[in-house]
Design a protein around this motif. Structure first.
Motif, PDB file in Angstrom:
ATOM      1  N   SER A   1       0.831  -1.210   0.000  1.00 32.05           N
ATOM      2  CA  SER A   1       0.000   0.000   0.000  1.00 32.05           C
ATOM      3  C   SER A   1       0.862   1.255   0.000  1.00 32.05           C
ATOM      4  CB  SER A   1      -0.939   0.013   1.210  1.00 32.05           C
ATOM      5  OG  SER A   1      -0.221   0.254   2.416  1.00 32.05           O
ATOM      6  N   ALA A   2       2.118   1.115   0.436  1.00 28.37           N
ATOM      7  CA  ALA A   2       3.042   2.247   0.344  1.00 28.37           C
ATOM      8  C   ALA A   2       3.230   2.657  -1.108  1.00 28.37           C
ATOM      9  CB  ALA A   2       4.389   1.880   0.962  1.00 28.37           C
ATOM     10  N   GLY A   3       3.087   1.679  -2.020  1.00 33.16           N
ATOM     11  CA  GLY A   3       3.141   2.020  -3.434  1.00 33.16           C
ATOM     12  C   GLY A   3       2.024   2.950  -3.835  1.00 33.16           C
ATOM     13  N   SER A   4       0.815   2.684  -3.309  1.00 35.53           N
ATOM     14  CA  SER A   4      -0.317   3.576  -3.604  1.00 35.53           C
ATOM     15  C   SER A   4      -0.083   4.962  -3.032  1.00 35.53           C
ATOM     16  CB  SER A   4      -1.606   2.974  -3.033  1.00 35.53           C
ATOM     17  OG  SER A   4      -1.897   1.739  -3.632  1.00 35.53           O
ATOM     18  N   LEU A   5       0.430   5.014  -1.794  1.00 32.09           N
ATOM     19  CA  LEU A   5       0.691   6.315  -1.179  1.00 32.09           C
ATOM     20  C   LEU A   5       1.782   7.060  -1.940  1.00 32.09           C
ATOM     21  CD1 LEU A   5      -0.072   8.172   1.128  1.00 32.09           C
ATOM     22  CD2 LEU A   5       1.628   7.015   2.560  1.00 32.09           C
ATOM     23  N   GLY A   6       2.828   6.325  -2.353  1.00 29.77           N
ATOM     24  CA  GLY A   6       3.868   6.951  -3.150  1.00 29.77           C
ATOM     25  C   GLY A   6       3.359   7.425  -4.488  1.00 29.77           C
ATOM     26  N   ALA A   7       2.450   6.640  -5.086  1.00 29.99           N
ATOM     27  CA  ALA A   7       1.864   7.051  -6.361  1.00 29.99           C
ATOM     28  C   ALA A   7       1.046   8.330  -6.200  1.00 29.99           C
ATOM     29  CB  ALA A   7       0.987   5.934  -6.920  1.00 29.99           C
ATOM     30  N   VAL A   8       0.318   8.434  -5.077  1.00 33.69           N
ATOM     31  CA  VAL A   8      -0.435   9.664  -4.792  1.00 33.69           C
ATOM     32  C   VAL A   8       0.513  10.858  -4.743  1.00 33.69           C
ATOM     33  CG1 VAL A   8      -1.762  10.903  -3.051  1.00 33.69           C
ATOM     34  CG2 VAL A   8      -2.327   8.546  -3.579  1.00 33.69           C
ATOM     35  N   LEU A   9       1.577  10.704  -3.957  1.00 38.59           N
ATOM     36  CA  LEU A   9       2.531  11.811  -3.834  1.00 38.59           C
ATOM     37  C   LEU A   9       3.179  12.126  -5.181  1.00 38.59           C
ATOM     38  CD1 LEU A   9       4.252  10.856  -0.458  1.00 38.59           C
ATOM     39  CD2 LEU A   9       2.575  12.665  -0.862  1.00 38.59           C
ATOM     40  N   GLY A  10       3.463  11.073  -5.960  1.00 43.36           N
ATOM     41  CA  GLY A  10       4.058  11.297  -7.265  1.00 43.36           C
ATOM     42  C   GLY A  10       3.154  12.090  -8.186  1.00 43.36           C
ATOM     43  N   VAL A  11       1.874  11.700  -8.219  1.00 43.84           N
ATOM     44  CA  VAL A  11       0.921  12.389  -9.086  1.00 43.84           C
ATOM     45  C   VAL A  11       0.728  13.839  -8.635  1.00 43.84           C
ATOM     46  CG1 VAL A  11      -1.489  12.464  -9.801  1.00 43.84           C
ATOM     47  CG2 VAL A  11      -0.266  10.291  -9.804  1.00 43.84           C
TER      48      VAL A  11
END
Length: 423
Positions: A139-149
């Motif tokens: 789920s850290a991937g999802s959070l990182g993707a949020v921050l990336g976007v």
């Protein structure tokens, strides 16, 4: 190692995974800027996302073989340093080919991180918690993707798209080097009688990894589900910008809501899968099978039957919550049904399937279809892959209990294996 230490290591792995996906997903908010500055097509833009996954798929298996035989901790530090330096280098590119190469190098760094982190955590937490732990880690991937976007859109609008790569690359490098302070576990050797010992060669090793049918079904189910998820995360900023006329930062903010829904879905539904497995271990895989069908129905309705707007966004949010249900389960199953000496390698098999047939496919296919039929039509078709995912997960559930019993019986008679419980 104490329970507290196990959770400290988990927190470090979570932070580095978040940095990983921040670097991977940063590019999607820059699509409008790159399209305007370099005149790129949608297929070329999709290629900047897909090339990362292709490189991961090509590199993860051979790197994981070394991880299982060398050091999980040193591998994590090395991999994180590579993708962070590659992210920094993207700021100094001057054409599409150079940026494409920098993105490929990001994938090379990411290739060994997932298997190494998964193997390390599998020694710190018991089997009954693995889907929850892996689901929370991923789920850290999802959070990182949020921050990336979000950050990609903000930085690109304020300071230019090149500055974003510098700002993101430096923290990732620091986190990677901090992992050198973590204690590794003693490398586990395969028992002499197994068909998967390294000496017989790669063919027998692959045969051992692919023998559990539940693992094969989980690999394929996770890959086909990721086709849809990666397509959404890569193209929703462009969709909201084109069909609602939103500027890059507002389109990124809407996409961030979708990714956040996936973040919570991955944690909650991975935990639910572990809880259901206490009644019947097959439920661990049956839950994502059912939820994949739910995602198929919701996303098809959203893009094929609903006009752009807030009601459509609400349906996409619900689908984003359910679409991430399988990923903690896939990681758990991949290590549950193999010998402990092959856990990093087994994680790499899941990574190969998910990146080569999932992450690499989704953004590229949507970009190609969009060039011909439009982005809305492409996003309406791609959810069909969720139906294939449901079939693969159901197939895996039918073999999971038997595969677990085979591994448990083997470990019980193998004096070289330690208990995988954080004391």
């Amino acid at each position: 190692m104490t329970r507290r230490y196990a959770w400290v290591v988990f927190a470090m792995a979570f932070a580095l995974m978040m940095s990983d996906y921040l670097a991977r997903q940063l590019i999607v908010s820059m699509f409008p800027h790159l399209k305007e500055e370099w005149g790129l097509s949608d297929a070329q833009l999709g290629g900047l996302v897909s090339v990362v996954s292709v490189t991961i798929a090509l590199g993860t298996f051979p790197i994981a073989l070394l991880v299982d035989r060398w050091s999980r901790v040193k591998s994590i530090a090395l991999m994180g340093s590579i993708w962070s330096l590659a992210t920094l280098s993207a700021a100094f590119t001057h054409n599409y080919g150079q940026l494409f190469a920098a993105r490929a190098a990001v994938g090379l760094g990411e290739a060994g991180y997932g298997p190494a982190a998964g193997a390390l955590l599998s020694r710190l937490f018991p089997e009954r918690l693995r889907a929850t732990v892996f689901g929370a880690l991923l789920s850290a991937g999802s959070l990182g993707a949020v921050l990336g976007v979000v950050l990609g859109g903000v930085f690109a609008d304020r300071w230019g798209w090149r500055a974003a790569f510098v700002i993101v690359g430096i923290p990732g490098l620091v986190l990677a080097l901090l992992f050198l302070l973590v204690r590794d576990y003693t490398t586990v050797r395969l028992p002499a009688g197994t068909t998967a010992r390294p000496k017989p060669g790669l063919r027998k090793l692959l045969a051992e990894l692919l023998r559990p049918r539940s693992a094969v079904g989980a690999y394929l189910g996770g890959a086909t589900q990721i086709v849809v998820m990666s397509a959404l995360y890569a193209w929703l900023p462009s969709y909201f910008s084109r069909y609602l006329g939103l500027p890059a930062d507002q389109a990124a903010a809407r996409t961030a809501l979708v990714v956040v829904a996936g973040f919570f879905g991955q944690i909650v539904l991975s935990f639910a899968a572990d809880r259901l497995a206490r009644r019947d271990r097959r439920h661990r895989l049956q839950l994502p099978a059912v939820l994949s069908l739910v995602s198929l129905v919701l996303l098809t309705a959203a893009f094929a039957a609903m006009p752009p707007g807030n009601p459509q966004l609400l349906v996409i949010l619900v689908a984003a919550f359910t679409i991430t249900a399988p990923f903690g389960v896939v990681a758990s199953v991949s290590v549950d049904v193999v010998h402990p000496a092959l856990r990093a390698t087994a994680m790499s098999m899941a990574a190969v399937a998910q990146n080569l047939f999932g992450f690499a496919v989704g953004p590229l296919v949507v970009g190609a279809v969009s060039d011909t039929y439009g982005l809305r039509a492409a996003l309406a078709v791609i959810p069909l892959f969720c139906g294939f995912a449901a079939a693969f997960f159901w197939f895996a559930s039918r073999h999971y209990d038997r595969d677990l019993r085979r591994v448990e019986a083997g470990i019980a008679t193998d004096d070289s294996s330690d208990e995988d419980v954080a004391r």
